[in-house]
Motif scaffolding. Structure first.
Motif, PDB file in Angstrom:
ATOM      1  N   LYS A 142       0.834  -1.204   0.000  1.00  0.00           N
ATOM      2  CA  LYS A 142       0.000   0.000   0.000  1.00  0.00           C
ATOM      3  C   LYS A 142       0.871   1.258   0.000  1.00  0.00           C
ATOM      4  N   LYS A 201      -9.610   1.931 -10.594  1.00  0.00           N
ATOM      5  CA  LYS A 201     -10.716   1.079 -10.143  1.00  0.00           C
ATOM      6  C   LYS A 201     -10.747  -0.205 -10.947  1.00  0.00           C
ATOM      7  N   GLU A 202     -10.523  -0.047 -12.245  1.00  0.00           N
ATOM      8  CA  GLU A 202     -10.598  -1.207 -13.120  1.00  0.00           C
ATOM      9  C   GLU A 202      -9.467  -2.187 -12.834  1.00  0.00           C
ATOM     10  N   SER A 203      -8.290  -1.664 -12.498  1.00  0.00           N
ATOM     11  CA  SER A 203      -7.154  -2.556 -12.266  1.00  0.00           C
ATOM     12  C   SER A 203      -7.184  -3.158 -10.863  1.00  0.00           C
ATOM     13  N   GLY A 204      -8.103  -2.691 -10.029  1.00  0.00           N
ATOM     14  CA  GLY A 204      -8.169  -3.218  -8.658  1.00  0.00           C
ATOM     15  C   GLY A 204      -7.018  -2.709  -7.806  1.00  0.00           C
ATOM     16  N   GLU A 205      -6.600  -1.467  -8.033  1.00  0.00           N
ATOM     17  CA  GLU A 205      -5.495  -0.907  -7.252  1.00  0.00           C
ATOM     18  C   GLU A 205      -5.923   0.259  -6.363  1.00  0.00           C
ATOM     19  N   LEU A 206      -7.142   0.758  -6.573  1.00  0.00           N
ATOM     20  CA  LEU A 206      -7.582   1.918  -5.792  1.00  0.00           C
ATOM     21  C   LEU A 206      -8.157   1.481  -4.454  1.00  0.00           C
ATOM     22  N   LEU A 207      -7.637   2.049  -3.376  1.00  0.00           N
ATOM     23  CA  LEU A 207      -8.249   1.818  -2.072  1.00  0.00           C
ATOM     24  C   LEU A 207      -9.199   2.968  -1.780  1.00  0.00           C
ATOM     25  N   ASP A 236      -3.122   0.160  -3.632  1.00  0.00           N
ATOM     26  CA  ASP A 236      -2.507  -1.110  -3.270  1.00  0.00           C
ATOM     27  C   ASP A 236      -1.980  -1.699  -4.568  1.00  0.00           C
ATOM     28  N   GLU A 289     -13.827   1.138   3.122  1.00  0.00           N
ATOM     29  CA  GLU A 289     -14.877   0.862   2.152  1.00  0.00           C
ATOM     30  C   GLU A 289     -14.977   2.023   1.182  1.00  0.00           C
TER      31      GLU A 289
END
Lengths: 404, 123
Positions: free
Chosen positions: B2, B37-43, B85, B122
């Motif tokens: 992170k 968001k699409e890559s699954g990296e945004l917290l 992350d 969240e």
């Protein structure tokens, strides 16, 4: 609620059924949905009607039906190929198939990032929910969901074959699978942030998955070696942190807290794997862990053997981290100056430049050599460089101790 | 791993931009968020109000003393951040370079690894 035995059975069978379905139909995502529905049906029906005589076949049949229904409605009537696929019926029951392996190989596809491989493996093979995985890695569920869905798309785009690779490729892919399982274990072991509890579960999960791989590949020395390494490391989990959550180094751990059952099992596995024809890095690391486990007190550690094992490890898998660990062993055998001399060989290695482990090992050896001022400086630098708060606390306490 | 990617804004620099340039920053952030968001990296990401709206709290002799305005009399202030992350520091730096602010003369973004987290995230 399903009884624990039935729950374990379902967790064991789920990846096998998913693997079989993926192998038969491709379409990872659709297969996963279908298997989830079948598992849900099983949790409702089995307790009421009794576990079927062939639970795997039951799940396979139900999941195949769901998949075919879903494909039929998705493609309406225009895609006749699926109608004909539906007529073929569920995949054949082949008792000795390694469908779990097929699935693991797919989840650990080399085109994926390690984070995606881990997430997908826990989801598809481990049967954890996206929310559970998100919690374990301290990320929002939406982030984890995006990561998993992206991983599935990548696998699809790579046009990955859903059969087991052969020969050298199989060897290579298996190494990736083992590495992913190793990373999952480490994530659980190094509870650097957040709730330590959920992370310990990851270590248990990794052990369960390696056991699963081992039932498929009992002859593979590295699979056995990895399982042994995990068990021997896990055996120390109660002793490696204090009640306050501080890190306790190996030589200060209360060895009465080590789990003797895990040590016995791990040691047996190491012996068995070392008797095999091949020798790999996991076997050697397990052998080192077993040597430590064998010593009743830290003073009784067979450092000559630890050093010899690191030397072999360095030869078959050269890596500055291994050299760093060998320096600690060498210092125990020949004195701190010998260890420090070995460390200076690492100074030119750019992989270790500014690495907190190099600083903390140097600090440790300087302390042993009686150079308190030098030890203090290096403990302080290491404390600044680490990304683990537990480790930082530990290094700061060592710095404070040498200053007195 | 992170990382916090923090954006250090300079109100004078931002004020000197044309409306088109300011709009381009907004659009750039929109695209960056969508990709993360699409890559699954945004917290999570948060933007802060103008530093002039800040309050500084000091407790002296057990009594809180509150003063208006930012803590430091500086040219640059924390404007907002992305918590990501991702695979490693190289990737975090690569992401930071995609943030529109990074390309503006007089501004920069900072990348630092997270050491401890607690509490539900969240987005």
């Amino acid at each position: 609620m399903t009884a624990p035995a039935a729950e374990d059975l379902l967790r064991e069978l789920t990846p096998q059924v998913l693997g079989a379905l993926v192998r038969r139909y491709g379409r990872f995502e659709g297969c996963e949905d279908a298997v989830q529905e079948a598992v849900l049906a099983a949790t409702v029906q089995w307790p009421a009607e009794g576990t079927p005589r062939n639970p795997r076949g039951w799940l396979l049949t139900v999941a195949s039906r769901r998949l075919i229904d879903q494909l039929r409605s998705d493609h309406a009537r225009r895609e006749r190929e699926w109608t004909s696929a539906a007529e073929v019926g569920p995949p054949e029951e082949v008792p000795d198939t390694d469908d779990t392996l097929v699935l693991l190989f797919l989840c650990c596809h080399p085109t994926l990032t390690a984070a995606s491989q881990i997430a997908l493996t826990l989801r598809a093979v481990g049967g954890l929910t996206t929310a559970e995985i998100a919690r374990a890695f301290l990320v929002p569920e939406a982030t984890m969901a995006a990561r998993i869905s992206r991983a599935k798309q990548r696998i699809k785009a790579a046009g990955s074959s859903c059969s087991l690779p052969e020969g050298a490729e199989r060897e290579e892919r298996l190494r990736v699978v083992l590495h992913v399982l190793y990373l999952i274990f480490n994530e659980g072991y190094t509870a650097s942030s957040g709730s330590a509890l959920s992370r310990a579960d990851l270590a248990d999960e990794a052990i369960r998955l390696v056991r699963m791989v081992r039932t498929q590949l009992p002859e593979d020395g590295e699979v056995t070696g990895l399982l042994a390494l995990m068990l021997l490391t896990h055996a120390r989990r109660e002793a490696r942190t204090s009640g306050a959550g501080d890190l306790v180094p190996l030589d200060e751990q209360n060895r009465a807290k080590w789990d003797r059952g895990l040590i016995a099992e791990g040691t047996e596995l190491v012996k068995a794997s070392l008797a095999g024809p091949e020798l790999g890095p996991y076997q050697l690391q397990a052998a080192i862990a077993a040597t430590h486990a064998d010593a009743a007190t830290a003073a009784e550690t067979d450092w000559a053997q630890v050093h010899a094992l690191y030397l072999i490890l360095e030869r078959i898998a050269p890596n500055p981290m291994v050299t760093l660990n060998r320096a600690i062993a060498l210092a125990e055998v020949e004195g701190p100056q010998a260890g420090l001399a070995l460390l200076s060989a690492l100074d030119g290695d750019e992989r270790m430049a500014g690495h907190h482990r190099l600083m903390s090992v140097r600090a440790h050896l300087l302390e042993q050599a009686g150079d308190k001022a030098g030890a203090y400086d290096h403990y302080r630098s290491a404390a600044k460089a680490t990304a683990s708060i537990t480790e930082r606390r530990y290094l700061e306490s060592r710095a404070a101790a040498v200053k007195q | 791993m992170k990382f916090l990617i923090s954006m250090h804004i300079n109100p004078a620099v931002l004020d000197a931009l044309t409306p088109e340039e300011q709009a381009a920053i907004g659009a750039g952030h929109g695209r960056f968020i969508a990709a993360l968001k699409e890559s699954g990296e945004l917290l999570t990401t948060q933007a802060l109000v103008d530093p002039s709206q800040a309050a500084v709290v000091r407790v002296r002799n057990g009594q809180p003393v509150v003063s208006d305005g930012p803590y430091l009399e500086a040219k640059e202030y924390l404007g907002g951040f992305y918590l990501v992350d991702c695979e490693n520091k190289e990737r975090a730096v690569e992401l930071a370079a995609q943030i529109p602010d990074a390309a503006i003369e007089g501004l920069g973004v900072e990348v630092r690894q997270v050491m401890f987290s607690e509490g539900q995230l969240e987005a």
